[in-house]
Enzyme design. Structure first.
Site, PDB file in Angstrom:
ATOM      1  N   ASP A   1      -0.871   2.460  -0.192  1.00  0.00           N
ATOM      2  CA  ASP A   1       0.157   1.746  -1.127  1.00  0.00           C
ATOM      3  C   ASP A   1       1.110   1.131  -0.246  1.00  0.00           C
ATOM      4  O   ASP A   1       1.437   1.304   1.116  1.00  0.00           O
ATOM      5  CB  ASP A   1       1.111   3.056  -1.667  1.00  0.00           C
ATOM      6  CG  ASP A   1       0.618   3.852  -2.444  1.00  0.00           C
ATOM      7  OD1 ASP A   1      -0.274   3.765  -2.876  1.00  0.00           O
ATOM      8  OD2 ASP A   1       1.474   4.620  -2.837  1.00  0.00           O
TER       9      ASP A   1
ATOM     10  N   ASP B   1       0.547   6.391 -16.093  1.00  0.00           N
ATOM     11  CA  ASP B   1       1.600   7.005 -15.163  1.00  0.00           C
ATOM     12  C   ASP B   1       2.585   7.690 -16.013  1.00  0.00           C
ATOM     13  O   ASP B   1       3.320   6.946 -16.530  1.00  0.00           O
ATOM     14  CB  ASP B   1       2.165   5.646 -13.973  1.00  0.00           C
ATOM     15  CG  ASP B   1       1.184   4.962 -13.419  1.00  0.00           C
ATOM     16  OD1 ASP B   1       0.088   5.757 -12.854  1.00  0.00           O
ATOM     17  OD2 ASP B   1       1.699   4.004 -12.979  1.00  0.00           O
TER      18      ASP B   1
END
EC number: 5.3.1.16
Length: 243
Positions: free
Chosen positions: A10, A131
């Site tokens: 990330d 998500d």
């Protein structure tokens, strides 16, 4: 059916970071150079690397693309990227430059018809990122909550040709509390589409448990914080792939 481990990178401000439950105020930096982290993963044997442009997800446009492209073009592994992909131009940008798969998240909620057109055109080179917080899809780097249920959106997009979903339980992400296996398997079974699990992996037992469902469309798991905090090594995780 195989089961694949996806080590995660990330990116925020050009660095390799991890957040807790997607909270940008709860950030830990684990590497100053995403390429070097990816190189370690590739050298350890990873066949895929999962990359997320956190700045892109928040701002709605590509912010860390140079790091993604360097990994895709210089390392012997496949790359999937999510974060800030909001148009066909964004999709083409990555796919034309060596990225194997792009992940559409916010766009899938905000513009279902465009998403369906992209699925029709690019097929398995697109994954849909679902998500979820309390079963409902979040967007814009998890900063905005929709009224769309993850399973309902999954069913709709599966009927439009989606081949891969990446399911993240936001409450689990970065918390080392174990994956939401129940919802992961539910999504896989109700859509009939391949699902990659994400969020909460804390130990090898979690990966072994998820792998038990590979015959029910759970095809892999993204692993992030557990690697960075040395809960287990990538080699140990990759051994689960082939056991």
């Amino acid at each position: 059916m195989s089961f694949t481990i996806y080590p995660a990178i990330d990116m925020r401000d050009g660095k390799c970071v991890r957040l807790e439950q997607g909270d940008f105020d709860k950030e830990t930096v684990y590497g100053e150079n995403p390429f070097e982290v990816a190189k370690e993963f590739a050298e350890a044997g990873a066949s895929w690397i999962h990359m997320v442009d956190l700045d892109g997800a928040k701002q709605g446009s590509k912010q860390n693309a140079e790091h993604v492209l360097r990994v895709a073009q210089e390392l012997d592994c496949r790359v999937q990227i999510g974060g800030g992909i909001r148009s066909e131009e964004d999709v083409r940008f990555y796919l034309d430059k060596g990225v194997d798969r792009v992940i559409i998240g916010s766009l899938a909620v905000r513009d279902v018809e465009t998403t369906k057109q992209l699925l029709s055109k690019y097929g398995e080179r697109i994954a849909i990122g679902l998500d979820a917080r309390d079963g409902f899809v979040s967007t814009a780097g998890w900063l905005e909550q929709s009224e769309v249920k993850a399973v309902d959106l999954g069913k709709d997009l599966a009927s439009a040709g989606a081949k891969t979903f990446i399911y993240t339980d936001i409450a689990k992400d970065g918390m080392l509390s174990g994956p939401n296996t129940k919802e992961i398997v539910r999504l896989a079974e109700e859509t009939g589409v391949d699902v990659i699990a994400s969020g909460g992996i804390k130990g090898l037992d979690d990966l072994i448990e998820l792998k038990e469902y590979k015959g029910r469309n759970v095809i892999g798991s993204i692993v992030g914080k557990a690697l960075y905090t040395n809960q287990f090594t990538l080699k140990e995780a990759l051994d689960v792939e082939v056991d």
